[in-house]
Enzyme design. Structure first.
Site, PDB file in Angstrom:
ATOM      1  CB  CYS A 131      -0.984  -0.038   1.155  1.00 32.32           C
ATOM      2  SG  CYS A 131      -2.399   1.078   0.900  1.00 32.32           S
ATOM      3  CE  LYS A 152     -10.271   4.179   2.543  1.00 30.63           C
ATOM      4  NZ  LYS A 152     -10.602   4.094   3.987  1.00 30.63           N
ATOM      5  CB  SER A 183      -8.207   0.328   2.344  1.00 35.05           C
ATOM      6  OG  SER A 183      -8.716   1.302   3.225  1.00 35.05           O
ATOM      7  CG  HIS A 225      -3.968  -3.134   2.992  1.00 33.49           C
ATOM      8  ND1 HIS A 225      -2.995  -2.928   3.933  1.00 33.49           N
ATOM      9  CD2 HIS A 225      -4.358  -1.909   2.555  1.00 33.49           C
ATOM     10  CE1 HIS A 225      -2.796  -1.624   4.085  1.00 33.49           C
ATOM     11  NE2 HIS A 225      -3.602  -0.981   3.265  1.00 33.49           N
ATOM     12  CD  GLU A 227      -2.092  -6.393   5.248  1.00 41.21           C
ATOM     13  OE1 GLU A 227      -2.323  -5.254   5.696  1.00 41.21           O
ATOM     14  OE2 GLU A 227      -1.830  -6.596   4.047  1.00 41.21           O
ATOM     15  NE  ARG A 239     -10.880   4.287  10.092  1.00 41.99           N
ATOM     16  CZ  ARG A 239      -9.964   3.804   9.263  1.00 41.99           C
ATOM     17  NH1 ARG A 239      -8.935   3.115   9.736  1.00 41.99           N
ATOM     18  NH2 ARG A 239     -10.083   3.974   7.950  1.00 41.99           N
TER      19      ARG A 239
END
Length: 282
Positions: A131, A152, A183, A225, A227, A239
């Protein structure tokens, strides 16, 4: 028996894996994510699924100014990067970081990051950047800039393999597809013609570059990402909603209101290939 253990960090890894391990790869993980414990566990569990013996050491940039309450604990349990770079590692993983809104040079640990990249290049250490770290490493090594997105990039996206014979793409098959969580608020501003020692491995019309690698295989740049755990994007969405940020539900993430982890096979295959490259070439 395959084992993955951590020499340090916040996670209680002895409850997850064997305490005594066979000889394996020595990996350094520079954890730049604010969710230190969650990120540790994500990487340790992903590495465990590769079935390759690994020992992991976690490090943090010396110059980083912690804005979260776990700063003192991280300093107690992680190695300062300056100390880690005096040791020998087979591979280094550098995580993403929520600093995309800043110019690279404005990040407080930018000089530490540049030093890390130079160390990996000067030693026999194979580097995997994710990222923000992938964008930052491409900036350091090739002067490639990033550009802000209007909205985004958030969700699970699919790419098509561009370089079937590359070692990092072993097992994906001819015309194979890979899926990965994304992300981020920025894209790579790739030049029309890449530097001769840099290769685009996977891309899509929607996400541009997914994977890039250097021809000597010492550097793997992953823009997403792999992971991430099943619930991670859901947690990020909740969030952002709490913080009043403009955010849409993650794309391609839910089926009939249920989260479907469609990216794990890609993630395990990709990390297995990276570790096997280190084993055979390092």
């Amino acid at each position: 028996m395959m084992t993955v253990t951590s020499k340090n960090g916040l996670a209680k890894t002895k409850q997850l894996w064997q305490e005594n391990i066979a000889a394996g790869l020595e990996l350094l993980i520079v954890n730049l994510m604010p969710t230190k414990l969650e990120t540790e566990l994500q990487f340790l569990k992903l590495l465990a699924k590769t079935k390759i013996n690994c020992q992991v050491t976690f490090a943090y940039p010396d110059s980083h100014h912690f804005r979260h309450g776990d700063g003192p604990l991280v300093k107690q349990t992680y190695l300062p990067l300056s100390q880690a770079l005096k040791q020998n590692f087979d591979g280094v993983i550098v995580t993403g970081a929520p600093v995309e809104h800043l110019a690279f040079e404005q990040v407080d640990y930018w000089h530490d990051f540049c030093r890390l990249v130079a160390w990996a290049q000067a030693t026999n250490t194979y580097a995997l950047f994710e990222c923000w770290a992938s964008q930052a490493a491409l900036k350091v090594q090739y002067g490639i800039e990033k550009t802000a997105r209007k909205a985004k990039l958030f969700g699970i996206y699919q790419a098509r393999i561009q370089a079937e014979t590359n070692h990092f793409l072993k097992g994906f098959g001819s015309g194979g597809l890979l899926r990965m969580p994304q992300s981020r608020h920025t894209d790579l501003n790739l030049p029309p013609k890449l530097p001769k020692d840099l290769q685009l491995l996977a891309s899509s019309n929607e996400v541009e570059a997914f994977l890039l690698a250097t021809s000597d295989l010492k550097n793997l740049f992953i823009t997403g990402h792999p992971e991430y755990a099943t619930e991670t994007l859901a947690g990020e969405y909740q969030r952002d909603v709490r913080l009043g940020k403009k955010i849409s539900l993650p794309s391609n993430y839910y089926r009939q209101r249920q989260i479907v982890n469609s990216w794990q096979p890609t993630s395990v295959r990709l990390y297995t290939n990276w570790l096997q490259v280190i084993q055979k070439i390092g």
